[in-house]
Design a protein around this motif. Structure first.
Motif, PDB file in Angstrom:
ATOM      1  N   SER A  59      48.153  39.567  42.941  1.00 18.70           N
ATOM      2  CA  SER A  59      47.532  40.730  42.305  1.00 18.70           C
ATOM      3  C   SER A  59      46.174  40.353  41.717  1.00 18.70           C
ATOM      4  N   ALA A  60      45.396  41.379  41.410  1.00 16.35           N
ATOM      5  CA  ALA A  60      44.073  41.152  40.828  1.00 16.35           C
ATOM      6  C   ALA A  60      43.692  42.342  39.965  1.00 16.35           C
ATOM      7  N   GLU A  61      42.826  42.070  38.993  1.00 13.36           N
ATOM      8  CA  GLU A  61      42.271  43.149  38.189  1.00 13.36           C
ATOM      9  C   GLU A  61      40.837  42.792  37.812  1.00 13.36           C
ATOM     10  N   LEU A  62      40.039  43.844  37.618  1.00 14.43           N
ATOM     11  CA  LEU A  62      38.622  43.678  37.356  1.00 14.43           C
ATOM     12  C   LEU A  62      38.161  44.779  36.416  1.00 14.43           C
ATOM     13  N   THR A  63      37.347  44.414  35.432  1.00 15.95           N
ATOM     14  CA  THR A  63      36.733  45.379  34.531  1.00 15.95           C
ATOM     15  C   THR A  63      35.225  45.160  34.586  1.00 15.95           C
ATOM     16  N   LYS A  97      42.554  47.707  39.720  1.00 18.90           N
ATOM     17  CA  LYS A  97      43.826  46.979  39.580  1.00 18.90           C
ATOM     18  C   LYS A  97      44.547  47.083  40.910  1.00 18.90           C
ATOM     19  N   SER A  98      44.828  45.943  41.510  1.00 19.50           N
ATOM     20  CA  SER A  98      45.504  45.958  42.806  1.00 19.50           C
ATOM     21  C   SER A  98      46.929  46.477  42.642  1.00 19.50           C
ATOM     22  N   THR A  99      47.432  47.098  43.705  1.00 14.34           N
ATOM     23  CA  THR A  99      48.818  47.581  43.690  1.00 14.34           C
ATOM     24  C   THR A  99      49.678  46.823  44.694  1.00 14.34           C
ATOM     25  N   GLY A 113      44.558  49.180  45.970  1.00 12.24           N
ATOM     26  CA  GLY A 113      44.521  49.173  44.518  1.00 12.24           C
ATOM     27  C   GLY A 113      43.902  50.430  43.976  1.00 12.24           C
ATOM     28  N   ASP A 114      43.975  50.568  42.666  1.00 12.16           N
ATOM     29  CA  ASP A 114      43.461  51.732  41.961  1.00 12.16           C
ATOM     30  C   ASP A 114      42.088  51.436  41.379  1.00 12.16           C
ATOM     31  N   GLY A 119      36.746  58.037  34.635  1.00  5.23           N
ATOM     32  CA  GLY A 119      38.062  58.552  34.284  1.00  5.23           C
ATOM     33  C   GLY A 119      38.875  59.057  35.455  1.00  5.23           C
ATOM     34  N   VAL A 120      38.358  58.930  36.671  1.00  7.49           N
ATOM     35  CA  VAL A 120      39.059  59.363  37.881  1.00  7.49           C
ATOM     36  C   VAL A 120      39.578  58.115  38.601  1.00  7.49           C
ATOM     37  N   THR A 121      40.869  58.112  38.900  1.00  9.32           N
ATOM     38  CA  THR A 121      41.488  56.966  39.582  1.00  9.32           C
ATOM     39  C   THR A 121      41.886  57.373  40.995  1.00  9.32           C
ATOM     40  N   LYS A 122      41.450  56.580  41.967  1.00  6.35           N
ATOM     41  CA  LYS A 122      41.784  56.803  43.377  1.00  6.35           C
ATOM     42  C   LYS A 122      42.180  55.466  43.999  1.00  6.35           C
TER      43      LYS A 122
END
Length: 187
Positions: A59-63, A97-99, A113-114, A119-122
Motif C-alpha cells: 500500500s501507499a499514501e501521499l499528501t 491512498k492506494s486501495t 487508489g483514491d 474535497g472530491v475523491t475518485k
C-alpha cells in the motif's frame, strides 16, 4: 534495507518506506490552447509505501501541499491556487491512498487508489514501475520508482476554462501525472 527475490525481481524487504522528498518529483502536464502542453510540479509533499510480505498486498499514501504548485510562471501559479482551480485556502491538500494492487508484469505494477482533489475523491489507476534498489555513497539504502496516471480534471471540480476565438478551449480536460522518485526505510 535488505532485498529479496520475488518473481524474478530483487525487491525491498517487507516494511514501511518513506518517500525521499529530496529525490522525488511530482510533475503534471495539461494541454494549453489545444496546441501545446504546460508542465509543472508540486514542491511540498510527504508519503510512505508499505511493502507487504506478498508485494501484491502493498500500500501507499501521499499528501501534497496544494499551495506548492509551480509552473515557474507566477501569475499562472496564483490562478492555479485560486478558487478557479485548486482553491488552496479551502482545500490545502491533495491526497492519494492506494486501495489495492491489481496486477503486475515484470517490474510494472497496476495500482488502484483514491485521489482527493478539492474535497472530491475518485478512484484512479496508476502504472507503477519499480526501478530497483541500491546503496547511495553515504551508505543509505534506497529504491526507485516511476508512477504515471491520467485523469479528467473536471471530475474533481476543476472546471474553469475559457473559449478560444479559433474554437476549442484554453485548458485541456486531461491532466497527466508523472512521478519519479526514491524511497528509503522509514525512521
Amino acid at each position: 534495507m535488505s532485498t529479496r527475490t520475488w518473481e524474478g525481481l530483487s525487491i525491498p524487504a517487507a516494511g514501511t518506506y518513506a518517500i525521499d522528498v529530496n529525490h522525488t518529483r511530482i510533475g503534471f502536464t495539461a494541454k494549453h490552447m489545444m496546441v501545446s502542453k504546460v508542465r509543472g510540479n508540486f514542491e511540498k509533499f510527504s508519503g510512505s509505501i508499505t511493502i507487504a510480505e506478498n508485494p501484491l498486498e502493498s500500500s501507499a499514501e501521499l499528501t501534497i501541499d496544494a499551495s506548492s504548485i509551480s509552473t515557474n510562471v507566477g501569475d499562472r501559479d496564483a490562478h492555479l491556487r485560486s478558487g478557479d482551480f485548486l482553491d488552496v485556502e479551502t482545500y490545502p491538500e491533495l491526497t492519494f491512498k492506494s486501495t489495492r494492487v491489481v496486477g503486475h508484469q515484470g517490474d510494472e505494477f497496476t495500482v488502484l487508489g483514491d485521489l482527493t482533489i478539492r474535497g472530491v475523491t475518485k478512484e484512479v489507476k496508476l502504472t507503477v514501475e519499480y526501478g530497483g534498489s541500491g546503496t547511495n555513497p553515504w551508505g543509505q539504502q534506497v529504491w526507485g520508482f516511476g508512477i504515471s496516471t491520467e485523469f479528467d480534471r473536471e471530475e474533481f471540480g476543476l472546471t474553469w476554462n475559457a473559449a478560444l476565438e479559433t474554437g476549442g478551449v484554453l485548458v485541456g480536460k486531461k491532466v497527466k501525472i508523472e512521478v519519479e522518485g526514491e524511497a528509503n526505510p522509514a525512521a
